[in-house]
Write an enzyme that holds these catalytic residues in place. Structure first.
Site, PDB file in Angstrom:
ATOM      1  N   ASN A  53     -60.640 -19.357 -63.716  1.00 43.30           N
ATOM      2  CA  ASN A  53     -60.219 -19.176 -65.093  1.00 43.30           C
ATOM      3  C   ASN A  53     -59.296 -17.956 -65.180  1.00 43.30           C
ATOM      4  O   ASN A  53     -59.651 -16.883 -64.713  1.00 43.30           O
ATOM      5  CB  ASN A  53     -61.459 -18.993 -65.981  1.00 43.30           C
ATOM      6  CG  ASN A  53     -61.136 -18.979 -67.448  1.00 43.30           C
ATOM      7  OD1 ASN A  53     -60.374 -18.154 -67.910  1.00 43.30           O
ATOM      8  ND2 ASN A  53     -61.747 -19.884 -68.197  1.00 43.30           N
ATOM      9  N   HIS A  73     -58.133 -22.774 -67.685  1.00 43.04           N
ATOM     10  CA  HIS A  73     -59.521 -22.806 -67.249  1.00 43.04           C
ATOM     11  C   HIS A  73     -59.559 -22.943 -65.731  1.00 43.04           C
ATOM     12  O   HIS A  73     -58.549 -23.258 -65.097  1.00 43.04           O
ATOM     13  CB  HIS A  73     -60.247 -23.978 -67.901  1.00 43.04           C
ATOM     14  CG  HIS A  73     -60.491 -23.778 -69.365  1.00 43.04           C
ATOM     15  ND1 HIS A  73     -61.322 -24.598 -70.087  1.00 43.04           N
ATOM     16  CD2 HIS A  73     -60.032 -22.862 -70.247  1.00 43.04           C
ATOM     17  CE1 HIS A  73     -61.365 -24.199 -71.341  1.00 43.04           C
ATOM     18  NE2 HIS A  73     -60.588 -23.144 -71.467  1.00 43.04           N
ATOM     19  N   GLU A 101     -60.831 -25.190 -63.698  1.00 39.28           N
ATOM     20  CA  GLU A 101     -60.467 -26.508 -63.193  1.00 39.28           C
ATOM     21  C   GLU A 101     -58.969 -26.757 -63.338  1.00 39.28           C
ATOM     22  O   GLU A 101     -58.336 -27.328 -62.443  1.00 39.28           O
ATOM     23  CB  GLU A 101     -61.239 -27.607 -63.951  1.00 39.28           C
ATOM     24  CG  GLU A 101     -62.739 -27.503 -63.838  1.00 39.28           C
ATOM     25  CD  GLU A 101     -63.402 -26.669 -64.926  1.00 39.28           C
ATOM     26  OE1 GLU A 101     -64.607 -26.852 -65.144  1.00 39.28           O
ATOM     27  OE2 GLU A 101     -62.721 -25.820 -65.555  1.00 39.28           O
ATOM     28  N   SER A 148     -70.005 -26.604 -66.148  1.00 46.60           N
ATOM     29  CA  SER A 148     -69.713 -27.936 -66.669  1.00 46.60           C
ATOM     30  C   SER A 148     -68.351 -27.942 -67.357  1.00 46.60           C
ATOM     31  O   SER A 148     -68.049 -27.057 -68.155  1.00 46.60           O
ATOM     32  CB  SER A 148     -70.810 -28.337 -67.667  1.00 46.60           C
ATOM     33  OG  SER A 148     -70.639 -29.660 -68.085  1.00 46.60           O
ATOM     34  N   CYS A 172     -65.165 -28.516 -69.785  1.00 47.22           N
ATOM     35  CA  CYS A 172     -64.912 -28.768 -71.207  1.00 47.22           C
ATOM     36  C   CYS A 172     -64.151 -30.089 -71.323  1.00 47.22           C
ATOM     37  O   CYS A 172     -63.767 -30.697 -70.314  1.00 47.22           O
ATOM     38  CB  CYS A 172     -64.106 -27.621 -71.811  1.00 47.22           C
ATOM     39  SG  CYS A 172     -62.386 -27.575 -71.244  1.00 47.22           S
ATOM     40  N   CYS A 180     -60.649 -29.995 -69.562  1.00 46.07           N
ATOM     41  CA  CYS A 180     -60.721 -30.120 -68.109  1.00 46.07           C
ATOM     42  C   CYS A 180     -61.173 -31.523 -67.701  1.00 46.07           C
ATOM     43  O   CYS A 180     -60.690 -32.068 -66.705  1.00 46.07           O
ATOM     44  CB  CYS A 180     -61.642 -29.049 -67.539  1.00 46.07           C
ATOM     45  SG  CYS A 180     -60.978 -27.375 -67.791  1.00 46.07           S
ATOM     46  N   ASP A 184     -63.182 -18.677 -75.579  1.00 43.02           N
ATOM     47  CA  ASP A 184     -63.042 -19.771 -74.609  1.00 43.02           C
ATOM     48  C   ASP A 184     -63.638 -21.072 -75.141  1.00 43.02           C
ATOM     49  O   ASP A 184     -63.144 -22.145 -74.813  1.00 43.02           O
ATOM     50  CB  ASP A 184     -63.709 -19.393 -73.286  1.00 43.02           C
ATOM     51  CG  ASP A 184     -63.035 -20.042 -72.088  1.00 43.02           C
ATOM     52  OD1 ASP A 184     -61.798 -19.948 -71.986  1.00 43.02           O
ATOM     53  OD2 ASP A 184     -63.734 -20.633 -71.269  1.00 43.02           O
TER      54      ASP A 184
END
Length: 168
Positions: free
Chosen positions: A44, A55, A57, A83, A85, A88, A148
């Protein structure tokens, strides 16, 4: 992939998250693996690059520099410490990544059902180090974490109050 492989690659994603934290950012890291080899890493960088979309990912996928063919992406596993969002998850679906291994979903869970519904294999490890890292970060940085995930600092503290007492 074996559980031993998954734990190894999650450890690399965790190291990416630590880099982000050391840079003053949000501790979420990711690695993309194809044929048991890391092809991209990321973390991130919302704070570091003044970005609303960087982010872990997203940074990882961007770091492929478009050098991974669609055919290879369809054989990939994305390892992420947290996990994903919805944003992503959209990138995961757009790139036809068939497997996602999640370090933890105790502090944040949003898109897992969507990913599963679209045929993605989702594995949640709930790794203690990942949970502890995020809980500590959220407790110390409710304003930044709130940015975020779209919450005020007060909403963050209220939302996580029970988790802080359970895991703190």
């Amino acid at each position: 992939m074996t559980i031993k492989d998954d734990l190894y690659f999650l450890k690399l994603a965790y190291q990416e998250a630590q880099k982000g934290l050391a840079e003053g950012g949000i501790p979420i890291g990711a690695v993309l693996v194809i044929d048991n080899k890391v092809v991209a890493k990321g973390h991130n960088k919302r704070v570091q690059e003044l970005s609303v979309i960087k982010h872990g990912e997203m940074d990882c996928l961007e770091n492929t520099q478009r050098k991974i063919s669609p055919q290879k992406m369809q054989c990939a596993t994305l390892y992420t410490t947290l996990s994903p969002c919805y944003m992503c998850a959209g990138a995961i679906l757009l790139n036809n990544i068939p497997r996602v291994v999640i370090g933890e979903n105790i502090t944040f869970k949003q898109s897992e059902s969507l990913l599963k519904q679209k045929g993605v294999e989702v594995i949640v490890l709930n790794d203690k180090k990942c949970v502890d890292m995020m809980l500590n970060f959220i407790l110390e940085n409710p304003k930044l974490w709130g940015e975020d995930i779209g919450l005020t600092p007060q909403q963050v503290l209220h939302k996580y109050k029970k988790l802080f007492s359970e895991f703190g």
